[in-house]
Scaffold this motif. Structure first.
Motif, mmCIF file in Angstrom:
data_model
loop_
_atom_site.group_PDB
_atom_site.id
_atom_site.type_symbol
_atom_site.label_atom_id
_atom_site.label_comp_id
_atom_site.label_asym_id
_atom_site.label_seq_id
_atom_site.Cartn_x
_atom_site.Cartn_y
_atom_site.Cartn_z
ATOM 1 N N ALA A 147 0.685 -1.631 -0.076
ATOM 2 C CA ALA A 147 -0.004 0.011 -0.276
ATOM 3 C C ALA A 147 0.759 1.236 -0.305
ATOM 4 N N CYS A 148 2.331 1.072 0.541
ATOM 5 C CA CYS A 148 2.833 2.429 0.790
ATOM 6 C C CYS A 148 3.211 3.320 -0.927
ATOM 7 N N PRO A 149 2.696 4.134 -1.638
ATOM 8 C CA PRO A 149 3.345 4.626 -2.486
ATOM 9 C C PRO A 149 4.688 4.718 -2.926
ATOM 10 N N VAL A 150 5.565 4.850 -1.334
ATOM 11 C CA VAL A 150 7.343 4.591 -1.519
ATOM 12 C C VAL A 150 7.662 3.540 -1.300
ATOM 13 N N GLY A 207 6.207 15.987 -0.691
ATOM 14 C CA GLY A 207 6.239 16.362 -1.986
ATOM 15 C C GLY A 207 4.660 16.711 -3.081
ATOM 16 N N PRO A 208 4.811 16.536 -4.045
ATOM 17 C CA PRO A 208 3.664 16.978 -4.976
ATOM 18 C C PRO A 208 2.010 15.977 -5.057
ATOM 19 N N ASP A 209 2.935 14.559 -4.604
ATOM 20 C CA ASP A 209 1.345 13.464 -4.230
ATOM 21 C C ASP A 209 1.373 12.978 -3.360
ATOM 22 N N SER A 210 1.492 14.004 -2.103
ATOM 23 C CA SER A 210 1.114 13.531 0.120
ATOM 24 C C SER A 210 -0.583 13.993 -0.210
ATOM 25 N N VAL A 211 -0.810 14.655 -1.184
ATOM 26 C CA VAL A 211 -2.153 14.891 -0.200
ATOM 27 C C VAL A 211 -2.729 14.051 -0.317
ATOM 28 N N ASP A 212 -2.992 12.483 -0.698
ATOM 29 C CA ASP A 212 -3.539 11.254 0.101
ATOM 30 C C ASP A 212 -3.383 11.280 1.203
ATOM 31 N N CYS A 213 -1.645 10.930 1.600
ATOM 32 C CA CYS A 213 -1.722 10.195 3.120
ATOM 33 C C CYS A 213 -1.791 12.124 4.190
ATOM 34 N N MET A 214 -1.461 12.565 3.763
ATOM 35 C CA MET A 214 -1.739 13.429 4.515
ATOM 36 C C MET A 214 -3.057 14.367 5.127
ATOM 37 N N GLY A 215 -3.907 13.923 3.808
ATOM 38 C CA GLY A 215 -5.642 14.102 3.700
ATOM 39 C C GLY A 215 -6.204 13.475 4.449
ATOM 40 N N GLU A 216 -6.287 11.707 4.407
ATOM 41 C CA GLU A 216 -6.310 11.018 4.598
ATOM 42 C C GLU A 216 -5.837 9.947 5.868
ATOM 43 N N GLY A 217 -4.664 10.053 5.678
ATOM 44 C CA GLY A 217 -4.125 9.338 7.027
ATOM 45 C C GLY A 217 -2.943 8.543 5.942
ATOM 46 N N CYS A 218 -2.089 7.843 6.985
ATOM 47 C CA CYS A 218 -0.999 6.215 5.977
ATOM 48 C C CYS A 218 -2.114 5.775 5.111
ATOM 49 N N ALA A 219 -1.490 5.219 4.252
ATOM 50 C CA ALA A 219 -1.873 4.528 2.582
ATOM 51 C C ALA A 219 -2.053 2.358 4.220
ATOM 52 N N VAL A 220 -0.752 2.618 3.964
ATOM 53 C CA VAL A 220 -0.661 1.261 4.579
ATOM 54 C C VAL A 220 -1.493 1.138 5.770
ATOM 55 N N ALA A 254 -5.666 13.180 9.283
ATOM 56 C CA ALA A 254 -5.087 14.466 9.099
ATOM 57 C C ALA A 254 -4.772 14.825 10.233
ATOM 58 N N PHE A 255 -5.067 15.034 11.485
ATOM 59 C CA PHE A 255 -4.813 16.339 12.543
ATOM 60 C C PHE A 255 -3.524 14.912 12.904
ATOM 61 N N HIS A 256 -3.560 13.595 13.363
ATOM 62 C CA HIS A 256 -2.298 12.772 13.771
ATOM 63 C C HIS A 256 -0.802 13.701 12.548
ATOM 64 N N MET A 257 -1.237 13.383 10.874
ATOM 65 C CA MET A 257 -0.989 13.389 10.133
ATOM 66 C C MET A 257 0.280 15.128 10.169
ATOM 67 N N LYS A 258 -0.418 16.034 10.446
ATOM 68 C CA LYS A 258 0.322 16.837 10.525
ATOM 69 C C LYS A 258 1.047 16.474 11.865
#
Length: 228
Positions: A166-169, A188-201, A219-223
């Motif tokens: 699941a992790c994009p990197v 980076g430019p592709d961070s919106v998904d993880c920063m807004g929804e939480g870790c993809a994994v 999103a609160f925890h990611m920030k």
């Protein structure tokens, strides 16, 4: 996927706790303040009761709190200390928090010993009801030995393990965590998904998806993890 069996109530014959102190009662008290019993274990002469967010509804309760409204630093930690401290007083126990140290309380070890959390294929803890969203807001040490609940099934048994890819990197693996790759992606430019929804994994776990955690909380925890 197997779910948790019902909590046993009652005390062991030699338990040095009051007769009304049962896991059923503790879980009811915790849920009244939007926390849940995430595991229980005996540690020396005490019972350690691990507490995590009770979903759905935790985020709504937290954002209505004075700690959130006052915009204090680390508001969720402050909320947790107040709320779990109140439970500890009610249960005649001692509140314990992951952030207190050094030395820090062994929450990882307690989680494994509770029989309700395990190391996942990506090394993160996975919980039987919270999945990879598991977080321990704190614990209460209750004097004496409460009767422990029945064993539950490992949530990874029979799972296709979507967390592995699941992790994009590819920052998370079975043996290590590439923090540098993760942070670079989040900035980076592709961070919106993880920063807004939480870790993809964490989101990929089937148990996580049924837990009821809101994207705003993630999103609160990611920030907090990546404030830049």
């Amino acid at each position: 996927m197997a779910r948790r069996q019902s909590i046993k109530t009652g005390l062991e014959p030699d338990a040095a706790v009051s007769p009304e102190m049962t896991l059923e009662r503790l879980a009811r008290n915790a849920r009244a303040v939007q926390l849940d019993v995430f595991g229980v274990l005996h540690d020396g002469p005490d019972t350690v009761v691990l507490l995590g967010p009770y979903e759905p509804g935790f985020w709504t309760t937290f954002t209505a709190s004075p700690e959130y409204a006052d915009q204090v630093a680390d508001p969720m930690d402050h909320w947790s200390k107040r709320t779990i401290g109140d439970l500890a007083n009610r249960w005649r126990g001692t509140a314990v928090f992951p952030s207190e140290g050094p030395p820090y309380p062994p929450f990882f070890d307690w989680a494994l010993r509770s029989g309700r959390a395990w190391q996942s294929p990506v090394a993160l803890l996975v919980h039987d009801t919270a999945g990879l969203w598991v977080s321990y807001r704190g614990a209460v040490r209750v004097p004496g030995h409460l009767t422990l609940p029945d064993a539950v099934a490992h949530p990874c048994d029979g799972c296709a393990a979507p967390c592995r890819t699941a992790c994009p990197v590819d920052a998370l693996g079975a043996a290590d965590y590439d923090a540098s790759a993760c942070i670079t992606h989040l900035n980076g430019p592709d961070s919106v998904d993880c920063m807004g929804e939480g870790c993809a994994v964490r989101r990929s776990c089937p148990v996580s998806r049924s837990y009821g955690r809101l994207a705003a909380q993630s999103a609160f925890h990611m920030k907090a993890f990546n404030p830049t």
